[in-house]
Motif scaffolding. Structure first.
Motif, short mmCIF file in Angstrom:
data_model
loop_
_atom_site.label_atom_id
_atom_site.label_comp_id
_atom_site.label_asym_id
_atom_site.label_seq_id
_atom_site.Cartn_x
_atom_site.Cartn_y
_atom_site.Cartn_z
N THR A 180 0.76 -1.21 -0.01
CA THR A 180 -0.11 0.01 -0.05
C THR A 180 0.86 1.36 -0.09
OG1 THR A 180 -1.68 -1.22 1.23
CG2 THR A 180 -1.99 1.21 1.41
N TRP A 221 -13.59 3.11 -4.88
CA TRP A 221 -12.40 3.43 -5.93
C TRP A 221 -11.30 4.23 -5.74
CZ3 TRP A 221 -17.58 4.27 -6.94
CH2 TRP A 221 -18.27 5.74 -6.75
N SER A 254 -2.29 6.38 0.95
CA SER A 254 -3.28 5.53 1.37
C SER A 254 -3.09 5.13 2.78
CB SER A 254 -3.31 4.20 0.47
OG SER A 254 -4.43 3.39 0.89
N ARG A 284 -6.40 2.87 -2.22
CA ARG A 284 -5.67 2.08 -2.84
C ARG A 284 -5.31 0.84 -2.07
NH1 ARG A 284 -7.02 3.16 -6.99
NH2 ARG A 284 -6.32 1.30 -7.57
N THR A 285 -6.09 -0.04 -1.82
CA THR A 285 -5.62 -1.24 -0.92
C THR A 285 -5.98 -2.49 -1.84
OG1 THR A 285 -7.92 -1.69 -0.04
CG2 THR A 285 -6.38 -0.09 1.15
N ASP A 318 -9.10 -2.32 -4.61
CA ASP A 318 -8.82 -2.30 -5.87
C ASP A 318 -9.45 -3.56 -6.55
OD1 ASP A 318 -7.02 -0.34 -5.84
OD2 ASP A 318 -5.20 -1.60 -5.88
#
Lengths: 185, 311
Positions: A156, B284, A160, B287-288, B292
């Motif tokens: 990640t 969306w 994030s 970001r994992t 995803d």
């Protein structure tokens, strides 16, 4: 008189046996069935003859070997090409998951200290600090995320991770606040 | 100047992804289709609000501006509602990314209780005047949302109201303020039973409002929302057509409420939605790995596309 009687008896026997014989003769349908059976046997034997003729001989092994080599190469390509592997019905190996990173005691202690510092900051300041590469290295960020139970930290990105850590801390404060009833303005 | 299309997402059954659907459709409209969207959270569980922003931010906004509860109190006290004061501009943010065209009227855990409604009939002899006043009050209690949203509907393309899992006062308000209602449902046996009851209850709410209007001598045009569609959520698609209960139930529901009343697009059960919810972002935007995976399926984008064709 006696001889005559004997001849008559023999004649009768003959006619009886001829009658018996004629009764045993096959009918036209029986003959047809017999003919069909013989034809089937002949077809079977011809088939075996054809197969024997088609059997490869020692002269054919070179062609067979080259075919085997081509198949081997195809199988090798399947290892790196999932499309070919799927065609051959070879099960795809699952992408190996990276092993969970191990953190030293010092790293864990540092992560916990920074987390406790962050817990008293307003969320915007928390986010700013988490996003600041000079203040917190990616490794430290990953250790902190791991301490908070965030998964797949190695895959990640920084933004994030920072967002997830800030949300975790803020949500935890929320649970505490709502439970204690201190959320009232 | 856009004049917003107002929709209520309802189901008196809990856990049927009302909030997740309202949220993702709203975010998709704003982010993928450049529409101006106002989300309105009227569920005292305040889940839509917490999907839009973390707790600290909500607390801060509540201190500074107030929530739907404050608006409702002002309305009951016959003060101007001044809806624009309670609109939280672009609350959804990840790092520097912000959903610019999406605003929120947040809810408040303290709305719980207000939701049941007041206006109880007293023991006084029901004279015609009393009857008129009681009906006027009944109507007024249910016109709050309509009045509040009327003040801002020229600023948005869509106003999406996330209702609590009941048909009490706030949901009735949402139905009176909306042109359509959308039902989210998991395609299982119990949800199917609920759908028929729900449609009948909404019709009844409409009849009550009309009667109250007549008795109150009100000349306004009170209308309750019409069924805009059923969206199937958390569908499990494994198995064959014979063994897949969800697929079979979806077919039954299509027969029951009419195929044209059911969205063709639906969402499946994916862990990414929960993970995104915990982080107050649409699936969306996080970001994992799980997000995803969910995001690649583009389920809510497809629903939103169909949503725009319908409304």
């Amino acid at each position: 008189m006696g001889k005559r009687t004997g001849k008559e008896t023999e004649l009768k026997k003959l006619t009886a046996s001829l009658r018996e014989f004629s009764a045993l003769l096959p009918t036209a349908a029986d003959k047809e069935e017999l003919h069909q059976s013989i034809t089937a046997i002949m077809d079977f034997l011809s088939g075996i003859q054809r197969m024997a003729a088609a059997m490869p001989t020692s002269e054919n092994t070179s062609e067979m070997e080259s075919a085997l080599r081509a198949l081997d190469q195809f199988a090798d390509r399947a290892k790196t090409n999932p499309g070919i592997a799927a065609l051959l019905g070879i099960p795809q190996p699952r992408p190996s998951r990276p092993r969970p990173a191990t953190y030293t005691n010092d790293e864990t202690a540092t992560a916990q200290r920074v987390l406790s510092e962050l817990q008293v900051l307003p969320i915007d300041q928390m986010r700013l600090r988490l996003q600041d590469e000079n203040a917190i290295s990616l490794r430290l960020l990953q250790t902190m995320a791991s301490q908070l139970g965030i998964r797949s930290v190695q895959r990640t990105g920084r933004d994030s991770l920072a967002h997830q850590i800030a949300s975790k801390i803020s949500n935890y404060r929320g649970y505490q606040g709502l439970r204690a009833g201190t959320e009232n303005p | 100047m856009p004049r917003a299309k107002v929709l209520a997402f309802i189901n008196y059954k809990g856990g049927v992804a009302k909030t997740t659907t309202t949220y993702h459709v709203g975010c998709s409209l704003a982010q993928h289709y450049r529409k101006k969207v106002l989300l309105v959270d009227i569920d005292p569980q305040t889940n839509l609000t917490f999907l839009c922003a973390p707790y600290d931010k909500w607390l801060d906004f509540r201190r500074r501006a107030g929530t739907i509860k404050t608006m409702y109190q002002r309305y009951l006290e016959r003060q101007p509602i001044d809806t624009v004061r309670y609109i939280w501009k672009s609350p959804i943010q990840v790092g520097k990314d912000r959903i610019g065209d999406l605003d929120l009227i947040p809810c408040d855990v303290d709305l719980l209780g207000e939701d049941l409604g007041g206006g109880q009939v007293s023991g006084t002899f029901p004279t015609m005047e009393l009857l008129r006043r009681q009906n006027a009050e009944y109507l007024r209690e249910r016109m709050f949302m309509r009045k509040a949203l009327h003040e801002v509907e020229d600023k948005y393309d869509y106003i999406l109201i996330d209702c609590p899992p009941n048909l009490y006062l706030m949901t009735q308000n949402a139905l009176a303020a909306s042109k359509w209602y959308v039902i989210t449902a998991i395609p299982d046996h119990l949800s199917t039973i609920g759908l028929s009851i729900l449609q009948k209850k909404v019709e009844k709410i409409g009849h009550y409002l009309k009667s109250a209007q007549t008795f109150a001598g009100d000349k306004g045009n009170v209308k309750v929302a019409q069924l805009g569609g059923v969206v199937f959520v958390r569908v499990r698609i494994g198995g064959t057509m014979l063994t897949n209960v969800h697929m079979n139930t979806m077919e039954s529901v299509r027969t029951l409420v009419g195929a044209s009343n059911c969205f063709a697009t639906y969402t499946t059960e994916l862990i990414g939605y929960s993970e995104a919810a915990e982080n107050s972002v649409p699936v969306w935007m996080l970001r994992t790995t799980n997000c995803d995976r969910a995001s690649k399926k583009r389920e809510y984008e497809q629903i939103t596309q169909e949503f725009q064709q319908r409304f």
